[in-house]
Design a protein around this motif. Structure first.
Motif, PDB file in Angstrom:
ATOM      1  N   SER A   1       8.037  -9.982   9.708  1.00 19.40           N
ATOM      2  CA  SER A   1       8.471 -10.510   8.424  1.00 19.40           C
ATOM      3  C   SER A   1       7.950  -9.579   7.344  1.00 19.40           C
ATOM      4  O   SER A   1       6.765  -9.274   7.316  1.00 19.40           O
ATOM      5  CB  SER A   1       7.922 -11.922   8.194  1.00 19.40           C
ATOM      6  N   VAL A   2       8.841  -9.121   6.456  1.00 23.47           N
ATOM      7  CA  VAL A   2       8.456  -8.224   5.372  1.00 23.47           C
ATOM      8  C   VAL A   2       8.720  -8.923   4.052  1.00 23.47           C
ATOM      9  O   VAL A   2       9.868  -9.145   3.677  1.00 23.47           O
ATOM     10  CB  VAL A   2       9.230  -6.889   5.423  1.00 23.47           C
ATOM     11  N   LEU A   3       7.653  -9.286   3.364  1.00 23.04           N
ATOM     12  CA  LEU A   3       7.748  -9.965   2.075  1.00 23.04           C
ATOM     13  C   LEU A   3       7.582  -8.943   0.954  1.00 23.04           C
ATOM     14  O   LEU A   3       6.607  -8.182   0.940  1.00 23.04           O
ATOM     15  CB  LEU A   3       6.673 -11.044   1.944  1.00 23.04           C
ATOM     16  N   ARG A   4       8.537  -8.909   0.030  1.00 23.03           N
ATOM     17  CA  ARG A   4       8.414  -8.042  -1.135  1.00 23.03           C
ATOM     18  C   ARG A   4       7.733  -8.817  -2.257  1.00 23.03           C
ATOM     19  O   ARG A   4       8.265  -9.807  -2.748  1.00 23.03           O
ATOM     20  CB  ARG A   4       9.783  -7.557  -1.606  1.00 23.03           C
ATOM     21  N   SER A   5       6.550  -8.358  -2.651  1.00 24.63           N
ATOM     22  CA  SER A   5       5.794  -9.037  -3.686  1.00 24.63           C
ATOM     23  C   SER A   5       5.639  -8.126  -4.894  1.00 24.63           C
ATOM     24  O   SER A   5       6.137  -6.998  -4.915  1.00 24.63           O
ATOM     25  CB  SER A   5       4.411  -9.436  -3.160  1.00 24.63           C
ATOM     26  N   SER A   6       4.926  -8.603  -5.897  1.00 21.71           N
ATOM     27  CA  SER A   6       4.719  -7.819  -7.115  1.00 21.71           C
ATOM     28  C   SER A   6       3.797  -6.642  -6.884  1.00 21.71           C
ATOM     29  O   SER A   6       3.687  -5.760  -7.728  1.00 21.71           O
ATOM     30  CB  SER A   6       4.145  -8.714  -8.217  1.00 21.71           C
ATOM     31  N   THR A   7       3.104  -6.594  -5.748  1.00 18.19           N
ATOM     32  CA  THR A   7       2.211  -5.470  -5.449  1.00 18.19           C
ATOM     33  C   THR A   7       2.696  -4.659  -4.259  1.00 18.19           C
ATOM     34  O   THR A   7       1.926  -3.924  -3.654  1.00 18.19           O
ATOM     35  CB  THR A   7       0.779  -5.979  -5.170  1.00 18.19           C
ATOM     36  N   GLY A   8       3.982  -4.789  -3.930  1.00 17.04           N
ATOM     37  CA  GLY A   8       4.513  -3.998  -2.822  1.00 17.04           C
ATOM     38  C   GLY A   8       4.989  -4.887  -1.690  1.00 17.04           C
ATOM     39  O   GLY A   8       5.236  -6.078  -1.856  1.00 17.04           O
ATOM     40  N   TYR A   9       5.113  -4.289  -0.513  1.00 21.83           N
ATOM     41  CA  TYR A   9       5.626  -4.998   0.655  1.00 21.83           C
ATOM     42  C   TYR A   9       4.476  -5.416   1.562  1.00 21.83           C
ATOM     43  O   TYR A   9       3.544  -4.644   1.799  1.00 21.83           O
ATOM     44  CB  TYR A   9       6.589  -4.105   1.437  1.00 21.83           C
TER      45      TYR A   9
ATOM     46  N   LEU B   1      15.448  -3.009   2.586  1.00 14.49           N
ATOM     47  CA  LEU B   1      14.217  -3.276   1.836  1.00 14.49           C
ATOM     48  C   LEU B   1      14.392  -2.947   0.356  1.00 14.49           C
ATOM     49  O   LEU B   1      13.847  -3.633  -0.506  1.00 14.49           O
ATOM     50  CB  LEU B   1      13.053  -2.474   2.426  1.00 14.49           C
ATOM     51  N   GLU B   2      15.123  -1.878   0.067  1.00 15.71           N
ATOM     52  CA  GLU B   2      15.359  -1.511  -1.331  1.00 15.71           C
ATOM     53  C   GLU B   2      16.171  -2.582  -2.050  1.00 15.71           C
ATOM     54  O   GLU B   2      15.983  -2.824  -3.246  1.00 15.71           O
ATOM     55  CB  GLU B   2      16.095  -0.164  -1.400  1.00 15.71           C
ATOM     56  N   GLU B   3      17.093  -3.231  -1.343  1.00 19.15           N
ATOM     57  CA  GLU B   3      17.937  -4.264  -1.935  1.00 19.15           C
ATOM     58  C   GLU B   3      17.225  -5.611  -2.024  1.00 19.15           C
ATOM     59  O   GLU B   3      17.684  -6.517  -2.725  1.00 19.15           O
ATOM     60  CB  GLU B   3      19.200  -4.440  -1.095  1.00 19.15           C
ATOM     61  N   LEU B   4      16.115  -5.750  -1.334  1.00 18.15           N
ATOM     62  CA  LEU B   4      15.431  -7.035  -1.230  1.00 18.15           C
ATOM     63  C   LEU B   4      14.824  -7.432  -2.580  1.00 18.15           C
ATOM     64  O   LEU B   4      14.023  -6.687  -3.149  1.00 18.15           O
ATOM     65  CB  LEU B   4      14.331  -6.932  -0.169  1.00 18.15           C
ATOM     66  N   PRO B   5      15.176  -8.599  -3.119  1.00 17.37           N
ATOM     67  CA  PRO B   5      14.582  -9.038  -4.390  1.00 17.37           C
ATOM     68  C   PRO B   5      13.095  -9.354  -4.223  1.00 17.37           C
ATOM     69  O   PRO B   5      12.618  -9.641  -3.118  1.00 17.37           O
ATOM     70  CB  PRO B   5      15.378 -10.308  -4.735  1.00 17.37           C
ATOM     71  N   VAL B   6      12.374  -9.318  -5.320  1.00 15.17           N
ATOM     72  CA  VAL B   6      10.955  -9.663  -5.309  1.00 15.17           C
ATOM     73  C   VAL B   6      10.795 -11.105  -4.836  1.00 15.17           C
ATOM     74  O   VAL B   6      11.566 -11.989  -5.190  1.00 15.17           O
ATOM     75  CB  VAL B   6      10.338  -9.501  -6.713  1.00 15.17           C
ATOM     76  N   ASN B   7       9.805 -11.327  -4.008  1.00 15.03           N
ATOM     77  CA  ASN B   7       9.433 -12.639  -3.490  1.00 15.03           C
ATOM     78  C   ASN B   7      10.408 -13.181  -2.453  1.00 15.03           C
ATOM     79  O   ASN B   7      10.454 -14.375  -2.201  1.00 15.03           O
ATOM     80  CB  ASN B   7       9.273 -13.665  -4.616  1.00 15.03           C
ATOM     81  N   GLN B   8      11.227 -12.307  -1.859  1.00 16.28           N
ATOM     82  CA  GLN B   8      12.028 -12.705  -0.723  1.00 16.28           C
ATOM     83  C   GLN B   8      11.647 -11.860   0.488  1.00 16.28           C
ATOM     84  O   GLN B   8      10.906 -10.890   0.377  1.00 16.28           O
ATOM     85  CB  GLN B   8      13.521 -12.590  -1.046  1.00 16.28           C
ATOM     86  N   THR B   9      12.166 -12.248   1.646  1.00 19.05           N
ATOM     87  CA  THR B   9      11.670 -11.712   2.902  1.00 19.05           C
ATOM     88  C   THR B   9      12.779 -11.120   3.759  1.00 19.05           C
ATOM     89  O   THR B   9      13.876 -11.685   3.840  1.00 19.05           O
ATOM     90  CB  THR B   9      10.960 -12.822   3.715  1.00 19.05           C
ATOM     91  N   LEU B  10      12.482 -10.005   4.377  1.00 19.43           N
ATOM     92  CA  LEU B  10      13.356  -9.414   5.390  1.00 19.43           C
ATOM     93  C   LEU B  10      12.721  -9.675   6.750  1.00 19.43           C
ATOM     94  O   LEU B  10      11.537  -9.410   6.938  1.00 19.43           O
ATOM     95  CB  LEU B  10      13.498  -7.908   5.177  1.00 19.43           C
ATOM     96  N   ARG B  11      13.505 -10.204   7.679  1.00 16.92           N
ATOM     97  CA  ARG B  11      12.975 -10.477   9.022  1.00 16.92           C
ATOM     98  C   ARG B  11      13.702  -9.618  10.043  1.00 16.92           C
ATOM     99  O   ARG B  11      14.918  -9.464   9.982  1.00 16.92           O
ATOM    100  CB  ARG B  11      13.113 -11.969   9.361  1.00 16.92           C
ATOM    101  N   ILE B  12      12.962  -9.065  10.958  1.00 17.19           N
ATOM    102  CA  ILE B  12      13.504  -8.241  12.033  1.00 17.19           C
ATOM    103  C   ILE B  12      13.174  -8.920  13.360  1.00 17.19           C
ATOM    104  O   ILE B  12      12.002  -9.131  13.678  1.00 17.19           O
ATOM    105  CB  ILE B  12      12.922  -6.823  12.006  1.00 17.19           C
ATOM    106  N   PHE B  13      14.224  -9.265  14.120  1.00 17.23           N
ATOM    107  CA  PHE B  13      14.034  -9.917  15.407  1.00 17.23           C
ATOM    108  C   PHE B  13      14.057  -8.865  16.514  1.00 17.23           C
ATOM    109  O   PHE B  13      14.909  -7.996  16.529  1.00 17.23           O
ATOM    110  CB  PHE B  13      15.161 -10.926  15.675  1.00 17.23           C
ATOM    111  N   TYR B  14      13.109  -8.989  17.442  1.00 25.60           N
ATOM    112  CA  TYR B  14      13.113  -8.153  18.641  1.00 25.60           C
ATOM    113  C   TYR B  14      13.582  -9.046  19.793  1.00 25.60           C
ATOM    114  O   TYR B  14      12.965 -10.076  20.054  1.00 25.60           O
ATOM    115  CB  TYR B  14      11.715  -7.642  18.977  1.00 25.60           C
ATOM    116  N   LEU B  15      14.635  -8.650  20.459  1.00 24.29           N
ATOM    117  CA  LEU B  15      15.194  -9.498  21.499  1.00 24.29           C
ATOM    118  C   LEU B  15      15.138  -8.816  22.857  1.00 24.29           C
ATOM    119  O   LEU B  15      15.450  -7.646  22.984  1.00 24.29           O
ATOM    120  CB  LEU B  15      16.659  -9.833  21.172  1.00 24.29           C
ATOM    121  N   SER B  16      14.761  -9.579  23.876  1.00 20.13           N
ATOM    122  CA  SER B  16      14.805  -9.107  25.257  1.00 20.13           C
ATOM    123  C   SER B  16      15.861  -9.932  25.997  1.00 20.13           C
ATOM    124  O   SER B  16      16.279 -10.995  25.528  1.00 20.13           O
ATOM    125  CB  SER B  16      13.437  -9.283  25.922  1.00 20.13           C
TER     126      SER B  16
END
Length: 479
Positions: free
Chosen positions: A367-375, A338-353
């Motif tokens: 889905s975690v979107l980093r915006s100008s006002t936080g995540y 998340l710290e490396e994630l540029p502004v306006n891009q997204t980190l996705r975490i998949f949960y698999l069974s």
């Protein structure tokens, strides 16, 4: 209120004496009285107000306030730098570049302390000289012993301060305690002054050590913090935020920022423009994508077909045998990504069974979107999918700040979080909100790399719940 343009001074007094008298009784300073009066009565003749203020009919002594705020404490350090380095007063910089909160608080407090207008001007000009000097010489320092020596040999303007009204300049102990949590070096860092032992501390205030992008991302997180806690993005607040336990060494120091941009005020304007430009450039290509198509989960091939480029750091799987340490490690990995994630891009975490892996249907549950006002976090509902047996606990999610899906937003959402809050929120939602009991996680370019056999619990044989989390940074592109 209409004012007669030809009114005499006696008519002015007849109309406004009560107001001036009541303001004097409240204990405000002359400058505060003038600002208040001109704000509320803009059409009243200004020259009559000036005459009334010096007539001696009213006595504006100012409130008798012994405590001082952090701006005044920082001002003492900046003033001391000017004195120890024998800098020439710089009224031009003080008038043009000094941050608004400094210009607002310092003259007001000195006026309360019965300092003359001439000496207030001199103090502000010396502070301006220091702040200007520090932008060009960010490694300029102030030893604690030098500050103590200044207190023992005060200047004329220091001797004029009525310490019964305002205890300024404060002692070195007060500065260390109030600004540095007991550390003189930290107090200096928070005011853009370089500590004498900065090399030993392992930090840099070199303006060339930070890029616009690094500053933009740091400012985005800082503004998110200000939004959450209803704080103004002042220079000293950034100084404190950038040196707290969670950010020290990870975001640019105040001294480096002021050296690069010339002042905090200018840096704030520049940073906001950088954020807005990044959002504008990304608005057409970095938009949320639905994890469903016609009510069904999308496979990794379908996600790629939507124009999603997957960026990863490693394709090697690794397992954490101990459950407790596994969640701790996963939190650390997520925070780092998340710290490396540029502004306006997204980190996705998949949960698999196991069933999902076998059916090759993969849904980005978080889905975690980093915006100008936080995540901003979005947790996809798990109902309506044939091969997804994970059930979300709405009671847990609601109790921990998540907003339920609605007609406007079909996902669970959580916004305005900082990086550590985000990592904790999404992983707790995985563990406690989705019933995940096992951590076998890896980073790869596709969740299909997860082995169905590896996803089977070694004791029960099969577990119809989340067992694997796959982390990947994705950038969404429109054709």
């Amino acid at each position: 209120m209409s004012v007669n343009p030809t009114m005499s001074y006696d008519e002015f007094l007849a109309q406004y004496s009560a107001v001036l008298g009541d303001m004097a009784d409240t204990g405000i300073t002359p400058s505060e009285a003038v600002v208040r009066f001109r704000t509320v009565y803009p059409d009243a003749p200004a020259h009559y107000l000036d005459k009334a203020m010096v007539s001696g009919q009213w006595f504006f002594v100012g409130r008798r306030e012994s405590p001082i705020n952090n701006v005044m404490i920082a001002a003492a350090l900046w003033y001391a730098v000017a004195e120890t380095l024998e800098l020439e007063p710089d009224p031009h910089y003080a008038a043009v570049r000094i941050d608004p909160i400094i210009m607002q608080d310092v003259p007001r407090m000195l006026e309360m302390a019965q300092v003359s207008a001439q000496n207030i001007s001199l103090v502000m000009s010396k502070i301006g000289a220091t702040l200007n000097y520090l932008t060009k010489h960010p490694y300029a320092s102030l030893d604690e012993s030098e500050y103590v020596e200044l207190l023992e040999n005060p200047t004329a303007e220091m001797r004029e301060v009525d310490t019964d009204a305002v205890q300024w300049p404060p002692t070195a102990e007060v500065i260390s305690d109030r600004l540095g949590n007991g550390s003189w070096a930290t107090a200096l860092l928070r005011t853009s002054i370089c500590p004498p032992d900065i090399d030993e501390m392992g930090f840099s205030v070199d303006p060339n050590s930070i890029s616009d992008r690094e500053f933009r991302n740091a400012l985005s997180d800082f503004l998110s913090y200000c939004v959450r806690y209803d704080r103004k993005p002042s220079v000293l607040l950034y100084g404190a935020w950038s040196t707290d336990r969670d950010h020290l060494g990870k975001v640019p120091l105040l001294g480096a920022i002021r050296g690069r941009y010339g002042s905090w005020h200018i840096a704030l304007q520049k940073g906001r423009k950088l954020i807005n430009d990044a959002v504008a450039m990304g608005s057409a290509k970095a938009i949320p994508v639905s994890a469903q198509r016609n009510g069904a989960a999308m496979t990794i091939e379908e996600l790629n077909a939507e124009g999603i480029g997957v960026v990863t750091t490693s394709a090697l799987p690794f397992k954490i045998p101990d459950e407790a340490s596994g969640w701790i490690s996963l939190n650390a990995v997520t925070t780092s990504r998340l710290e490396e994630l540029p502004v306006n891009q997204t980190l996705r975490i998949f949960y698999l069974s196991p069933d999902m892996v076998a059916a090759e249907e993969f849904t980005p549950f978080v889905s975690v979107l980093r915006s100008s006002t936080g995540y901003r976090c979005e947790l996809t509902p798990t109902t309506g999918f044939e091969n997804i047996t994970v059930t979300l606990d709405p009671h847990y999610l609601l109790a921990h700040g998540w907003f339920a899906p609605s007609e406007v937003s079909p996902v669970w959402s959580h916004s305005f979080l900082d990086v550590q809050e985000t990592a904790t929120a999404v992983l707790n939602a995985m563990q406690f909100g989705a019933g995940c009991s096992r951590v076998d996680y890896f980073q790869s370019d596709a969740p299909s790399n997860a082995s169905g056999a590896d996803a089977v619990h070694p004791h029960t044989g099969s577990v119809p719940m989340v067992t694997v989390a796959q982390l990947s940074t994705v950038e969404l592109r429109s054709e």
